[in-house]
Enzyme design. Structure first.
Site, PDB file in Angstrom:
ATOM      1  N   GLN A 101     -51.393 -55.460  25.947  1.00  0.00           N
ATOM      2  CA  GLN A 101     -52.761 -55.975  25.827  1.00  0.00           C
ATOM      3  C   GLN A 101     -53.565 -55.533  27.053  1.00  0.00           C
ATOM      4  OE1 GLN A 101     -53.978 -60.163  26.468  1.00  0.00           O
ATOM      5  NE2 GLN A 101     -54.523 -60.196  24.290  1.00  0.00           N
ATOM      6  N   TYR A 174     -63.824 -62.796  27.864  1.00  0.00           N
ATOM      7  CA  TYR A 174     -63.727 -61.643  28.756  1.00  0.00           C
ATOM      8  C   TYR A 174     -64.797 -60.604  28.419  1.00  0.00           C
ATOM      9  CZ  TYR A 174     -59.362 -63.747  30.339  1.00  0.00           C
ATOM     10  OH  TYR A 174     -58.436 -64.609  30.869  1.00  0.00           O
ATOM     11  N   ARG A 226     -58.374 -58.343  19.470  1.00  0.00           N
ATOM     12  CA  ARG A 226     -58.323 -59.811  19.448  1.00  0.00           C
ATOM     13  C   ARG A 226     -59.701 -60.390  19.734  1.00  0.00           C
ATOM     14  NH1 ARG A 226     -54.431 -64.351  22.457  1.00  0.00           N
ATOM     15  NH2 ARG A 226     -54.083 -65.478  20.505  1.00  0.00           N
ATOM     16  N   GLY A 317     -46.795 -68.393  20.071  1.00  0.00           N
ATOM     17  CA  GLY A 317     -46.994 -68.314  21.513  1.00  0.00           C
ATOM     18  C   GLY A 317     -46.192 -69.336  22.265  1.00  0.00           C
ATOM     19  N   ARG A 318     -46.780 -70.521  22.460  1.00  0.00           N
ATOM     20  CA  ARG A 318     -46.132 -71.553  23.265  1.00  0.00           C
ATOM     21  C   ARG A 318     -44.721 -71.894  22.778  1.00  0.00           C
ATOM     22  NH1 ARG A 318     -50.626 -75.548  22.029  1.00  0.00           N
ATOM     23  NH2 ARG A 318     -51.277 -73.862  20.645  1.00  0.00           N
TER      24      ARG A 318
END
Length: 394
Positions: A101, A174, A226, A317-318
């Site tokens: 990424q 971002y 993304r 993810g988590r």
């Protein structure tokens, strides 16, 4: 019971995933001060490799002024290639594909992080959150063109380092998102103003990255994008804007990846819109480009629900922090042993870097399901999560 998320998936360019499980990109904060890969990071990815069909790394910056936090990966120079090569090899076990990424933090940085350099963005407007955000300097056209080239160079380095693709991080406030958002982009030139002009920077980055892939890749190499579906600031990105964005880039990228804290999320701004975000994006992507659904996936039924809602791939993810062998345990019929909670005392044996442990305990404590935290939030179906830029209950 047939579990569709364990079936393989082939991209049109020939890259095939052994299953439809994707490990979400997650911040480790464990790189060296200059962005080089550390042994702690390699151990973290090695423990989670081999199960998911694809692993997306934590973000790597493409420009020296694009660093967003300490301990961040870098893809800014060729000197990073040896470390990135080790990283790709640590991921590519038992057929797992490795995706790097890449991003530029833009105004989501600070003078301290950039060692005395003022952060930059599309416009000289500070972020609403956090409150101590700095006012960035607006990029000149030559500077933003250089950043576009930097994305291409980072892609070249990913190819040389043995990755199977790159993901353009256009989410979580971002720089790519900053150019698209009316909240952060109030330029009056060709790079701002109308929705179409605010999209220009993103399209140029995608075009440059695709040209780099054509030039340097000698095997199937994918380019993903993304995005965060909505902003809650006014003015800001609304769902219709993001659906427009996906419609414009769906033929130019190899997958679309949503950034949301819960796969059950509906619109945060349109209270009368009860359809899930995944289903609304799937209506645009279906049959054209694969969609990665994500958000609080913990058990096999969650993964199946994501696919049933229209996604082609499901990001975890988590849960893969808590349970590195999530896929393997499901394949073996050992679902009962899957950890959905995390003991602070188990983090060393789970190869979670020490600095990441502190990060999880502090910034992410309410979403990690720590066994010692009785007030942990169970889902983010009606709010932004910390990983999306900031946490705010609506």
């Amino acid at each position: 019971m047939v579990q569709n998320f364990l079936s393989n998936y082939s991209f049109p360019n020939g890259l095939t995933l052994k299953n439809r499980v994707v490990m979400s990109p997650m911040t480790t904060m464990a790189s060296f001060h200059n962005g080089m890969v550390t042994s702690d990071e390699l151990a973290y990815y090695e423990m989670r490799a081999g199960g998911p069909g694809m692993i997306i790394t934590g973000v790597a910056n493409v420009s020296e002024n694009g660093k967003g936090f300490e301990g961040e990966l870098s893809a800014t120079t060729d000197s990073m290639i040896p470390g990135l090569t080790k990283l790709s090899k640590s991921i590519k076990q038992d057929g797992t594909k490795a995706i790097l990424q890449i991003f530029h933090a833009g105004r989501k940085s600070s003078t301290k992080i950039l060692r005395g350099t003022q952060p930059v963005s599309s416009s000289a407007l500070k972020a609403v959150y956090p409150e101590d955000s700095e006012v960035p300097r607006a990029l000149s056209e030559n500077e933003l063109l250089q950043i576009i080239d930097d994305f291409g160079e980072a892609t070249r380095r990913a190819i040389l380092a043995g990755f199977d693709g790159v993901e353009l991080h256009g989410a979580n406030t971002y720089l790519l998102q900053q150019f698209f958002s009316e909240n952060s982009n109030q330029r009056l030139d060709d790079w701002g103003g109308s929705l179409e002009k605010r999209l220009k920077f993103i399209l140029c980055v995608i075009d440059t990255v695709n040209e780099t892939v054509k030039k340097y890749a000698d095997k199937p190499f994918i380019v993903g994008y993304r995005l965060s579906p909505e902003e809650i600031e006014t003015p800001g990105i609304r769902l219709k804007d993001s659906l427009y964005l996906v419609d414009k880039i769906k033929n130019e990228v190899d997958y679309i990846h949503l950034s949301i804290g819960s796969y059950k999320r509906t619109s945060l701004n349109e209270k009368d819109n009860n359809a899930t975000l995944i289903s609304q994006f799937a209506a645009i992507t279906k049959g054209v480009v694969p969609l990665i659904g994500v958000g609080s996936v913990e058990l096999p039924e969650d993964a199946e629900n994501v696919l049933a809602d229209g996604a082609d791939l499901v990001a975890v993810g988590r849960e893969l922090i808590r349970e590195p062998h999530w896929v393997q345990k499901i394949e073996a019929g050992d679902v009962e042993s899957i950890r959905t909670k995390l003991s602070p005392f188990d983090m060393d044996e789970l190869a979670i870097p020490t600095v990441m442990q502190v990060y999880l305990k502090e910034a992410f404590s309410r979403v990690m399901h720590f066994t010692t935290d009785s007030n942990a939030i169970q889902n983010y179906s009606d709010s932004l999560a910390p990983m999306e830029g900031f946490e705010k209950k609506l």
